[in-house]
Design a protein around this motif. Structure first.
Motif, mmCIF file in Angstrom:
data_model
loop_
_atom_site.group_PDB
_atom_site.id
_atom_site.type_symbol
_atom_site.label_atom_id
_atom_site.label_comp_id
_atom_site.label_asym_id
_atom_site.label_seq_id
_atom_site.Cartn_x
_atom_site.Cartn_y
_atom_site.Cartn_z
ATOM 1 N N HIS A 25 0.815 -1.213 0.000
ATOM 2 C CA HIS A 25 0.000 0.000 0.000
ATOM 3 C C HIS A 25 0.849 1.263 0.000
ATOM 4 N N ASP A 26 0.365 2.242 -0.692
ATOM 5 C CA ASP A 26 1.016 3.542 -0.787
ATOM 6 C C ASP A 26 1.191 4.187 0.595
ATOM 7 N N ALA A 27 0.330 3.842 1.538
ATOM 8 C CA ALA A 27 0.364 4.448 2.870
ATOM 9 C C ALA A 27 1.622 4.099 3.660
ATOM 10 N N LEU A 28 2.297 3.002 3.328
ATOM 11 C CA LEU A 28 3.460 2.607 4.126
ATOM 12 C C LEU A 28 4.484 3.732 4.267
ATOM 13 N N GLY A 29 4.880 4.318 3.179
ATOM 14 C CA GLY A 29 5.858 5.394 3.253
ATOM 15 C C GLY A 29 5.307 6.673 3.839
ATOM 16 N N LYS A 30 4.015 6.909 3.642
ATOM 17 C CA LYS A 30 3.394 8.135 4.135
ATOM 18 C C LYS A 30 3.080 8.084 5.621
ATOM 19 N N ASN B 299 7.551 -13.136 0.647
ATOM 20 C CA ASN B 299 6.110 -13.228 0.789
ATOM 21 C C ASN B 299 5.560 -13.583 -0.582
ATOM 22 N N LYS B 300 4.326 -13.265 -0.829
ATOM 23 C CA LYS B 300 3.718 -13.496 -2.139
ATOM 24 C C LYS B 300 3.047 -12.215 -2.617
ATOM 25 N N LEU B 301 3.740 -11.109 -2.432
ATOM 26 C CA LEU B 301 3.181 -9.804 -2.755
ATOM 27 C C LEU B 301 3.076 -9.619 -4.262
ATOM 28 N N LEU B 302 1.938 -9.077 -4.688
ATOM 29 C CA LEU B 302 1.646 -8.864 -6.104
ATOM 30 C C LEU B 302 1.290 -7.401 -6.316
ATOM 31 N N SER B 303 2.176 -6.628 -6.818
ATOM 32 C CA SER B 303 1.859 -5.239 -7.135
ATOM 33 C C SER B 303 3.077 -4.582 -7.755
ATOM 34 N N THR B 304 2.891 -3.357 -8.126
ATOM 35 C CA THR B 304 4.044 -2.536 -8.457
ATOM 36 C C THR B 304 4.574 -1.983 -7.138
ATOM 37 N N ILE B 305 5.742 -1.455 -7.182
ATOM 38 C CA ILE B 305 6.356 -0.900 -5.967
ATOM 39 C C ILE B 305 5.965 0.576 -5.875
ATOM 40 N N PRO B 306 5.230 0.950 -4.829
ATOM 41 C CA PRO B 306 4.821 2.354 -4.719
ATOM 42 C C PRO B 306 6.004 3.263 -4.390
ATOM 43 N N GLU B 307 6.040 4.412 -5.047
ATOM 44 C CA GLU B 307 7.119 5.372 -4.805
ATOM 45 C C GLU B 307 7.181 5.824 -3.353
ATOM 46 N N SER B 308 6.049 5.844 -2.681
ATOM 47 C CA SER B 308 5.997 6.382 -1.319
ATOM 48 C C SER B 308 6.870 5.619 -0.330
ATOM 49 N N ILE B 309 7.167 4.346 -0.599
ATOM 50 C CA ILE B 309 7.976 3.617 0.387
ATOM 51 C C ILE B 309 9.420 4.117 0.424
ATOM 52 N N PHE B 310 9.805 4.895 -0.574
ATOM 53 C CA PHE B 310 11.162 5.457 -0.597
ATOM 54 C C PHE B 310 11.221 6.883 -0.043
ATOM 55 N N ARG B 311 10.122 7.411 0.446
ATOM 56 C CA ARG B 311 10.070 8.809 0.888
ATOM 57 C C ARG B 311 10.635 9.101 2.280
ATOM 58 N N PRO B 312 10.554 8.181 3.241
ATOM 59 C CA PRO B 312 11.090 8.535 4.565
ATOM 60 C C PRO B 312 12.550 8.984 4.468
ATOM 61 N N LYS B 313 12.862 10.074 5.119
ATOM 62 C CA LYS B 313 14.173 10.710 4.979
ATOM 63 C C LYS B 313 15.327 9.884 5.521
ATOM 64 N N SER C 150 13.907 6.616 -11.468
ATOM 65 C CA SER C 150 14.871 7.550 -10.905
ATOM 66 C C SER C 150 14.244 8.396 -9.812
ATOM 67 N N ASP C 151 12.936 8.687 -9.932
ATOM 68 C CA ASP C 151 12.251 9.429 -8.876
ATOM 69 C C ASP C 151 12.257 8.662 -7.563
ATOM 70 N N MET C 152 12.061 7.362 -7.626
ATOM 71 C CA MET C 152 12.113 6.538 -6.411
ATOM 72 C C MET C 152 13.482 6.610 -5.773
ATOM 73 N N MET C 153 14.506 6.476 -6.581
ATOM 74 C CA MET C 153 15.860 6.494 -6.043
ATOM 75 C C MET C 153 16.222 7.878 -5.507
ATOM 76 N N ASN C 154 15.729 8.929 -6.135
ATOM 77 C CA ASN C 154 15.969 10.277 -5.617
ATOM 78 C C ASN C 154 15.268 10.488 -4.301
ATOM 79 N N ASP C 155 14.053 9.929 -4.148
ATOM 80 C CA ASP C 155 13.339 10.017 -2.880
ATOM 81 C C ASP C 155 14.094 9.294 -1.781
ATOM 82 N N ALA C 156 14.848 8.258 -2.134
ATOM 83 C CA ALA C 156 15.553 7.442 -1.146
ATOM 84 C C ALA C 156 16.814 8.112 -0.609
ATOM 85 N N ARG C 157 17.166 9.240 -1.131
ATOM 86 C CA ARG C 157 18.387 9.922 -0.656
ATOM 87 C C ARG C 157 18.128 10.661 0.615
#
Length: 137
Positions: free
Chosen positions: A80-85, A98-112, A130-137
């Motif tokens: 879920h998108d809420a994880l990072g938020k 696990n057996k997770l089926l989805s795309t990887i939400p960008e929000s999980i890379f947002r925590p500073k 690249s946006d995900m990786m930039n968020d992960a910095r």
């Protein structure tokens, strides 16, 4: 250990560390259970159990949580998108095996303070942008 049954923790508002990994816990993880311990929780390790269903779509903010591990269970469905938020101080997210089926939400890379995102051995799709990786910095 051989602790079995479901996870039913309530009124644990001062709990900071919950380590119940390597047990035989079963059932679905309910958002209400996680939210009941969200005020002070820093580290939650529920890996290597037999939880089923999807990762809870958490409605509360887990303000202090730094490590969230649900790895090595039988979880299905999306990340879920809420994880990072809802976990702004998260340092580590462990959802591998696990057996997770989805795309990887960008929000999980947002925590500073994010240092590790472990997603291996699932059925995830999509690309890491690249946006995900930039968020992960």
């Amino acid at each position: 250990n051989n602790i079995s049954g479901g996870l039913d923790v309530h009124d644990a508002s001062t709990l900071e560390y919950l380590y119940l990994y390597d047990n035989m816990l079963t059932g679905e993880l309910l958002p209400s259970v996680l939210c009941s311990i969200s005020d002070s929780l820093v580290d939650l390790r529920l890996n290597n159990n037999s939880f089923t269903g999807s990762i809870p779509n958490i409605e509360c903010t887990m303000e202090r949580l730094e490590l969230f591990s649900l790895a090595q269970n039988e979880l299905t469905g999306p990340i879920h998108d809420a994880l990072g938020k809802k976990m702004p101080r998260m340092r580590e997210l462990h959802l591998y095996e696990n057996k997770l089926l989805s795309t990887i939400p960008e929000s999980i890379f947002r925590p500073k303070n994010l240092t590790a995102v472990l997603l291996g051995n699932n059925e995830l799709t999509g690309s890491l942008t690249s946006d995900m990786m930039n968020d992960a910095r």
